[in-house]
Design a protein around this motif. Structure first.
Motif, PDB file in Angstrom:
ATOM      1  N   LYS A 190     -52.440  98.298  20.107  1.00 41.36           N
ATOM      2  CA  LYS A 190     -51.846  98.399  21.512  1.00 41.36           C
ATOM      3  C   LYS A 190     -50.952  97.068  20.633  1.00 41.36           C
ATOM      4  O   LYS A 190     -49.797  96.532  21.970  1.00 41.36           O
ATOM      5  CB  LYS A 190     -52.985  97.494  22.165  1.00 41.36           C
ATOM      6  CG  LYS A 190     -53.613  98.000  22.882  1.00 41.36           C
ATOM      7  CD  LYS A 190     -54.700  97.632  24.382  1.00 41.36           C
ATOM      8  CE  LYS A 190     -56.133  98.492  24.514  1.00 41.36           C
ATOM      9  NZ  LYS A 190     -56.694  98.223  25.475  1.00 41.36           N
ATOM     10  N   GLU A 191     -51.037  96.627  20.194  1.00 45.76           N
ATOM     11  CA  GLU A 191     -49.912  95.622  19.327  1.00 45.76           C
ATOM     12  C   GLU A 191     -48.563  96.652  19.130  1.00 45.76           C
ATOM     13  O   GLU A 191     -48.711  97.429  18.387  1.00 45.76           O
ATOM     14  CB  GLU A 191     -49.832  95.321  18.413  1.00 45.76           C
ATOM     15  CG  GLU A 191     -50.843  93.406  18.631  1.00 45.76           C
ATOM     16  CD  GLU A 191     -50.745  92.842  19.075  1.00 45.76           C
ATOM     17  OE1 GLU A 191     -49.301  92.236  20.288  1.00 45.76           O
ATOM     18  OE2 GLU A 191     -50.792  92.230  20.137  1.00 45.76           O
ATOM     19  N   ASP A 192     -46.692  95.975  19.699  1.00 48.29           N
ATOM     20  CA  ASP A 192     -45.411  96.955  19.979  1.00 48.29           C
ATOM     21  C   ASP A 192     -45.259  96.262  18.731  1.00 48.29           C
ATOM     22  O   ASP A 192     -44.478  96.831  17.600  1.00 48.29           O
ATOM     23  CB  ASP A 192     -45.486  96.223  20.886  1.00 48.29           C
ATOM     24  CG  ASP A 192     -46.067  97.198  22.247  1.00 48.29           C
ATOM     25  OD1 ASP A 192     -46.806  98.382  22.287  1.00 48.29           O
ATOM     26  OD2 ASP A 192     -45.790  96.993  23.476  1.00 48.29           O
ATOM     27  N   GLU A 193     -45.668  95.084  17.981  1.00 48.49           N
ATOM     28  CA  GLU A 193     -44.232  94.430  17.022  1.00 48.49           C
ATOM     29  C   GLU A 193     -44.989  94.963  16.017  1.00 48.49           C
ATOM     30  O   GLU A 193     -46.198  94.602  15.544  1.00 48.49           O
ATOM     31  CB  GLU A 193     -43.982  93.077  17.564  1.00 48.49           C
ATOM     32  CG  GLU A 193     -42.634  92.984  18.685  1.00 48.49           C
ATOM     33  CD  GLU A 193     -43.112  91.497  19.111  1.00 48.49           C
ATOM     34  OE1 GLU A 193     -43.207  90.469  17.733  1.00 48.49           O
ATOM     35  OE2 GLU A 193     -42.962  91.569  19.962  1.00 48.49           O
ATOM     36  N   ALA A 194     -44.696  94.960  14.890  1.00 47.34           N
ATOM     37  CA  ALA A 194     -45.148  95.017  13.534  1.00 47.34           C
ATOM     38  C   ALA A 194     -45.785  93.924  13.184  1.00 47.34           C
ATOM     39  O   ALA A 194     -47.060  93.967  12.315  1.00 47.34           O
ATOM     40  CB  ALA A 194     -44.312  95.951  12.766  1.00 47.34           C
ATOM     41  N   ASP A 195     -45.224  92.577  13.267  1.00 49.60           N
ATOM     42  CA  ASP A 195     -45.466  92.008  12.914  1.00 49.60           C
ATOM     43  C   ASP A 195     -46.581  91.031  13.760  1.00 49.60           C
ATOM     44  O   ASP A 195     -47.799  90.597  12.426  1.00 49.60           O
ATOM     45  CB  ASP A 195     -44.115  90.525  13.182  1.00 49.60           C
ATOM     46  CG  ASP A 195     -43.754  91.017  11.788  1.00 49.60           C
ATOM     47  OD1 ASP A 195     -43.540  91.044  11.075  1.00 49.60           O
ATOM     48  OD2 ASP A 195     -42.390  89.577  12.481  1.00 49.60           O
ATOM     49  N   SER A 196     -46.853  91.113  14.658  1.00 47.79           N
ATOM     50  CA  SER A 196     -47.627  91.106  15.525  1.00 47.79           C
ATOM     51  C   SER A 196     -49.419  91.901  14.990  1.00 47.79           C
ATOM     52  O   SER A 196     -50.345  91.266  14.685  1.00 47.79           O
ATOM     53  CB  SER A 196     -47.574  91.220  16.695  1.00 47.79           C
ATOM     54  OG  SER A 196     -46.131  91.272  17.835  1.00 47.79           O
ATOM     55  N   ARG A 197     -49.333  93.225  14.185  1.00 49.17           N
ATOM     56  CA  ARG A 197     -49.493  94.164  14.383  1.00 49.17           C
ATOM     57  C   ARG A 197     -50.399  93.583  12.907  1.00 49.17           C
ATOM     58  O   ARG A 197     -52.075  93.248  12.068  1.00 49.17           O
ATOM     59  CB  ARG A 197     -49.333  95.816  13.961  1.00 49.17           C
ATOM     60  CG  ARG A 197     -49.463  96.000  15.216  1.00 49.17           C
ATOM     61  CD  ARG A 197     -49.094  97.538  15.172  1.00 49.17           C
ATOM     62  NE  ARG A 197     -47.597  98.331  14.171  1.00 49.17           N
ATOM     63  CZ  ARG A 197     -46.683  98.104  14.801  1.00 49.17           C
ATOM     64  NH1 ARG A 197     -46.532  97.674  16.112  1.00 49.17           N
ATOM     65  NH2 ARG A 197     -45.981  98.820  13.459  1.00 49.17           N
ATOM     66  N   GLY A 198     -49.460  92.779  11.744  1.00 55.56           N
ATOM     67  CA  GLY A 198     -50.063  92.501  10.550  1.00 55.56           C
ATOM     68  C   GLY A 198     -50.121  90.927  10.367  1.00 55.56           C
ATOM     69  O   GLY A 198     -51.918  91.067  10.294  1.00 55.56           O
TER      70      GLY A 198
END
Length: 345
Positions: free
Chosen positions: A276-284
């Motif tokens: 559900k995380e749109d931003e790559a940094d958030s996912r990482g």
């Protein structure tokens, strides 16, 4: 966790602590979904300090904050925020056992709940008061936190429910870390079974995943057989963060039932948890936090249960030593793997 328009708690509700995120958070949406480790509730609450620290000279007179909270001003939630910071300061730990101060603050929250305003500023104030009261180690705060956790007269007030359950979870965790005379002095004659367990168990079945996630932490901090049995059932929750909190708390208690979900947490891809995380940094960022805390939970389990079969976890941890992963993850994985191998020798 559930999708929210703004950080932290309450469906489609802006929470004040959402506006004051943890250190270098990638996104508000990520913060909402971050209840994957026991300590994380404390991390989020410790990270409220992005606001300006006003009137810091009042550190020697914490009751002046009470007077600020009693004034009917829009910004009085800031006093609750700053007083919570004051209690977290290691120099002021005795304040956490100040029953008189806690009772005064609990009275303010009780009055605010009875007033029942659903306007943004009163909601914000009640949220911060719940966070603040959870920092105390005296039982006088429990009744009003339970009351706040069970009161929802409108969608916006769900933010207060979440904050109250976090307050209860932090209170339980703080008291569970005390032993002997210190624990007796802090908690008095309070019996958490009739006072807290019904509320926490009900929250563990709440329709909101965020509430279930917080409840999992509280159940683990309660450290009761009934709580562990409920945590075992929560390992099957459809929402990953709920499963992860349940597994982490069971691992803290040395329960081998946590192994399968810990193995899921140790998957370096974390596709389900971060989808559900749109931003790559958030996912990482979220992936790394899950891995770090799954490694810690694996260590807890290994130390608390010397007969559990942790072969599945050893294989998962070994995969985390791969060079393409962040160096911090690799290093921690190697340390955990060393401990696991030593355990088998």
């Amino acid at each position: 966790m559930a999708d929210y328009d703004a950080p932290h708690n309450a469906p489609h509700t802006v929470l004040p602590d959402d506006q004051l995120p943890p250190v270098e958070p990638p996104s508000a949406g990520f913060i909402v979904q971050l209840f994957v480790i026991p300590a994380l509730i404390v991390v989020i609450m410790f990270a409220l300090g992005a606001g300006i620290k006003w009137l810091v000279d009042r550190d020697n007179n914490p009751r002046s904050y009470v007077e600020s909270l009693r004034r009917n001003t829009a910004g009085r939630w800031q006093a609750a925020h700053d007083l919570a910071d004051l209690l977290r300061n290691p120099r002021n730990q005795k304040l956490r056992d100040d029953a008189e101060l806690a009772e005064q603050l609990a009275g303010i929250l009780d009055k605010e709940i009875d007033d029942g305003s659903l306007d943004p500023n009163p909601i914000k104030l009640r949220v911060y008061l719940c966070h603040l009261l959870g920092e105390f180690r005296v039982p006088v705060v429990l009744d009003v936190l339970v009351k706040a956790a069970k009161t929802e007269r409108g969608q916006t007030e769900s933010a207060v429910r979440f904050a109250a359950m976090k307050g209860l979870a932090v209170w339980l965790d703080g008291n569970s870390r005390k032993t002997g005379e210190d624990q007796q002095a802090a908690s008095g004659v309070v019996d958490i079974e009739p006072k807290l367990m019904p509320t926490i168990l009900a929250a563990s079945r709440d329709e909101q995943p965020l509430m279930r996630s917080i409840a999992a932490f509280a159940l683990g901090a309660a450290n009761r057989e009934e709580a562990d049995k409920r945590l075992e059932r929560m390992l099957l929750d459809s929402y990953p963060d709920v499963r992860y909190n349940a597994a982490t708390m069971l691992a803290r208690h040395g329960r081998a039932e946590a192994v399968d979900v810990l193995a899921e947490m140790l998957d370096e891809r974390q596709a389900v948890a971060i989808e559900k995380e749109d931003e790559a940094d958030s996912r990482g960022y979220k992936r790394d936090l899950i891995l770090v805390n799954a490694l810690r939970a694996t260590t807890d389990l290994a130390q608390k249960n010397d007969t559990a079969d942790l072969t599945q976890l050893s294989k998962a941890v070994e995969r985390l030593t791969a060079p393409e992963l962040p160096s911090g993850i690799q290093l921690q994985a190697k340390e955990v793997l060393f401990e696991l191998n030593k355990r088998r020798s």
